[in-house]
Design a protein around this motif. Structure first.
Motif, PDB file in Angstrom:
ATOM      1  N   LEU A 668      38.984 -82.556  -0.737  1.00 12.64           N
ATOM      2  CA  LEU A 668      38.136 -83.154  -1.530  1.00 12.64           C
ATOM      3  C   LEU A 668      37.394 -84.100  -1.144  1.00 12.64           C
ATOM      4  N   SER A 669      36.705 -83.304   0.211  1.00 10.07           N
ATOM      5  CA  SER A 669      35.869 -84.195   0.610  1.00 10.07           C
ATOM      6  C   SER A 669      34.485 -84.473  -0.111  1.00 10.07           C
ATOM      7  N   ASP A 670      33.986 -83.079  -1.096  1.00 12.24           N
ATOM      8  CA  ASP A 670      33.397 -82.876  -1.640  1.00 12.24           C
ATOM      9  C   ASP A 670      33.341 -84.103  -3.508  1.00 12.24           C
ATOM     10  N   ARG A 671      34.343 -84.260  -3.475  1.00  9.58           N
ATOM     11  CA  ARG A 671      34.726 -85.652  -4.107  1.00  9.58           C
ATOM     12  C   ARG A 671      34.634 -87.134  -5.071  1.00  9.58           C
ATOM     13  N   LEU A 672      34.296 -87.453  -3.714  1.00  9.83           N
ATOM     14  CA  LEU A 672      34.534 -88.763  -3.424  1.00  9.83           C
ATOM     15  C   LEU A 672      32.989 -89.804  -3.090  1.00  9.83           C
ATOM     16  N   ARG A 673      32.039 -89.439  -3.353  1.00 11.42           N
ATOM     17  CA  ARG A 673      30.759 -89.865  -3.812  1.00 11.42           C
ATOM     18  C   ARG A 673      30.546 -91.136  -3.095  1.00 11.42           C
ATOM     19  N   GLY A 674      30.837 -91.163  -2.070  1.00 10.60           N
ATOM     20  CA  GLY A 674      30.001 -92.486  -1.368  1.00 10.60           C
ATOM     21  C   GLY A 674      31.871 -93.580  -0.753  1.00 10.60           C
TER      22      GLY A 674
END
Length: 750
Positions: A668-674
């Protein structure tokens, strides 16, 4: 008949008590699986190179006949004594008679313990040292350990002048030295081996060599033959092993390299070591195998009515004992390629049995360093003989314990040269299982490509398929096993051997070069010390996550089971190249299991699915409440369970799981948005999460780059119960070893 294409683990804690430097026996628990799969009641199980009793006990317990042989008379002596141990009462009587025999007017046990007499540093009364620690550079002991009977003082202390004076009373090369030397090397004139034997005897301090020689003389004079002599010889063998400089220091690991004294080495009290060996040996007295023949002649006469035989014998003589194509199962642990073990076997065998008895071992002593090509040639002859005894549907199973991949290469080449087919090759750590059949594979093709190109292509395909199937970076040993299995199954090893006319050495080198070239080219890349795909596609779920799920299910479905039963059940779900490491299986058991009764495991009550789902939901609610108390807008945020927002910006995102779902969370790392990410798991998963991260460099990198934190359930519960919370309190509970758990931490909230 389908092969057992999953790893069969041995029983934990099965340690061979005698001659551990010489033996790598088939572990307990392994034999029963292969016997059940490939034989029926009354069938003969052939065990060449037998190195331990477990294989015999398990075969006989399954109502099979067994013929277990070893060419080494010393190993045959030990194995025979282990399966038919002297009854405890008779052993105690023999040890008592030996200890009470006279030496210079006093009982032998008192005389030998007197060699290690010392003074208690606490009460200054006479005492006996259990051991001394020597310094090689000083050629003298520097530390002693004793337990004082007078004042109960126990521990290590420095050697004093009195200790050194008493040691000097034993000459370094007195009559006892020459007695042993002449027994081991009786022909000094022109014997090139004698200087090496003189060097090997330096593994013993002069005092220990003297004590061991006295024991040997007394055993020979009091017990010239019979079962008592054999039992006492085995106990003396244990002393020869444990009273040498090769024995590990207390708390240290055993040494298997070289025949030289380490910088610091142990000098044990020989009589104490002899009594300890007798104590360990008594545990075998209640586990004899009844009905075994006393000789090969008796075994042959008994035929199908007999139980079996354990003793000395050569593989090349087996065709005179057994009809061709008559054996369903041959189970063996091949002799290790270990010049150190061979040297010790010759030294100790000649000491106990006489130089003539171990004369067949002398050719092995020419091998000063391991020679894989020579080993492959020798084992090819043995495997060819054994293959001729197999039925068409029979199996020859090689069980390798604690071996290097190079030995597997040599054995596979030997099997190819013996025209035996490989149906299974499994690796778990340094243990291997190889299944061979009399059916040899036909050449895969008549391709005009040279063998190097075909091997490289097959290696690339096997390694890539293995990495994709495991779904995570693989170790060299894992891809090595997959590659060589493919090469043997397809007949490419045989083709390489036929193409190389110079012999096994060039064949092994040719194959190793082609395999190395394949792994150092696309589509592979190295991450840490593991292999991965430069452009991964169609990759399976990470193996470590799949193993964890199966481990939980195995515990859930069983009322109670042993550690070995648990491991067998888990391995059965992961065939071939999917075999997980033993450390991962053990970590899963520790993570989910408990022992209500010592030795038996069951699923923890808190890890029942219903309990964990309820606990997970409670933690989610706690995180929502904590976020609001810290001034955030807390709410579910797909695909995360909880997120804390400042305005529209997510500042923290939490993945709450009751499994060690590292891969699932990192995906899910690419869904964090900061947002700062956290994986929240039960405390019982912390060690398993740590194991997964340690053994997956891709995940380590993702954790570092994504700034992932880890929080345990109980710390969330503790934090939400506090009257006041702040950002520092949150930081204190983050980590698999968080600040809050350190004894020296000074935290205002805990």
């Amino acid at each position: 008949m389908e092969p057992i294409d999953y790893f069969v683990p041995g029983e934990p804690g099965e340690e061979e008590a005698i001659a551990s430097h010489l033996r790598r026996p088939i572990p307990a628990g392994v034999t029963q699986a292969y016997v059940a799969a490939y034989t029926g009641p009354g069938d003969l199980v052939l065990v060449p190179y037998c190195q331990g009793p477990a294989v015999v006990r398990e075969a006989v317990a399954a109502q099979r006949r067994v013929l277990a042989l070893n060419f080494d008379p010393l190993l045959a002596l030990v194995a025979g004594a282990e399966v038919a141990p002297l009854p405890a009462r008779e052993l105690d009587a023999a040890v008592a008679r030996l200890g009470d025999s006279r030496k210079q007017g006093v009982p032998l046990h008192r005389y030998l313990t007197g060699l290690y007499a010392t003074t208690c540093p606490a009460c200054l009364r006479p005492a006996t040292a259990d051991y001394f620690i020597w310094d090689r550079d000083q050629s003298a002991p520097v530390v002693k350990y004793l337990r004082c009977r007078a004042c109960a003082w126990e521990g290590q202390t420095a050697v004093d002048a009195e200790d050194l004076a008493r040691l000097s009373e034993t000459p370094a090369r007195g009559m006892h030295y020459h007695y042993v030397l002449d027994r081991v090397a009786p022909h000094p004139e022109g014997d090139a081996l004698r200087p090496r034997i003189e060097m090997w005897l330096e593994l013993y301090s002069p005092r220990n060599l003297y004590a061991l020689a006295e024991l040997s003389l007394k055993i020979d004079s009091l017990f010239p033959e019979g079962p008592e002599q054999r039992a006492l010889q085995v106990l003396l063998l244990d002393c020869l092993d444990r009273c040498s400089a090769l024995a590990p220091l207390p708390g240290g690991a055993a040494r298997r390299r070289g025949l030289t004294r380490p910088n610091h080495y142990l000098e044990r009290n020989v009589w104490h070591a002899f009594e300890e060996a007798a104590s360990r040996w008594r545990s075998l007295a209640g586990r004899p195998v009844a009905g075994l023949a006393g000789s090969l002649g008796e075994f042959q006469k008994a035929g199908e009515r007999g139980v079996g035989f354990v003793g000395q014998g050569l593989v090349r003589d087996l065709p005179r004992l057994l009809p061709p194509r008559s054996v369903r199962l041959i189970l063996t642990c091949p002799p290790p390629l270990d010049p150190v073990a061979w040297s010790l076997s010759y030294l100790w065998g000649a000491w106990l049995l006489g130089a003539e008895a171990v004369e067949p071992l002398r050719p092995l002593l020419r091998q000063r360093v391991p020679d894989l090509a020579w080993y492959a040639r020798v084992m090819a002859g043995s495997l060819r003989t054994l293959g001729g005894l197999l039925r068409d549907d029979g199996r020859l199973v090689l069980v390798l314990t604690g071996q290097r991949p190079a030995l597997v290469e040599a054995l596979l080449l030997a099997a190819n040269n013996a025209r035996l087919g490989l149906t299974s090759l499994l690796r778990c750590g340094a243990d291997y299982r190889l299944e061979l059949t009399p059916t040899f594979p036909m050449a895969i093709s008549v391709s005009p490509e040279p063998p190097e190109a075909q091997i490289r292509q097959a290696a690339t395909e096997a390694a890539a398929e293995t990495i994709r199937a495991r779904g995570e970076p693989a170790t060299w040993e894992t891809v090595h096993a997959a590659i060589y299995r493919r090469l043997a199954e397809t007949g490419l090893l045989a083709r390489a051997a036929e193409a190389e006319g110079e012999g096994p050495a060039s064949t092994l080198d040719l194959v190793a070069w082609a395999v190395e070239a394949a792994l150092n080219a696309p589509p592979f890349e190295q991450v840490g010390k593991r292999w991965w795909l430069a452009a991964p596609a169609d990759v399976a779920r990470p193996l470590s996550d799949a193993v964890e799920e199966v481990a939980h299910q195995v515990l859930h479905d069983a009322l109670a089971l042993t550690e070995a039963d648990f491991a067998r059940a888990v391995y059965a779900h992961f065939p071939g190249c999917l075999t997980p490491d033993a450390e991962l299986v053990a970590a899963c058991l520790e993570s989910y299991g408990c022992q209500p009764t010592p030795g038996y495991w069951q699923l923890r009550a808190e890890d029942l699915p219903q309990a964990r789902q309820a606990g997970r939901q409670t933690v989610i609610e706690h995180l929502l409440a904590l976020g609001r108390r810290l001034g955030y807008r807390a709410a579910p945020w797909e695909p995360f369970d909880v997120a804390w927002f400042k305005g529209e910006q997510a500042r923290a995102a939490f993945v709450v799981r009751w499994r060690a779902a590292v891969g699932e969370a990192l995906a899910l790392s690419d869904r964090l948005r900061g947002a700062t990410p956290y994986l929240v798991v039960p405390g019982g998963r912390a060690a398993l999460v740590s194991y997964k991260l340690t053994h997956n460099p891709l995940w380590q990198q993702a954790v570092e780059e994504g700034g992932w934190g880890f929080i345990k359930y109980r710390h969330v519960r503790q934090l939400v119960a506090q009257p006041e919370v702040d950002e520092y309190a949150l930081r204190a509970i983050v980590g698999l070893d968080p600040i809050v758990e350190r004894e020296t931490a000074q935290l205002p909230l805990f």
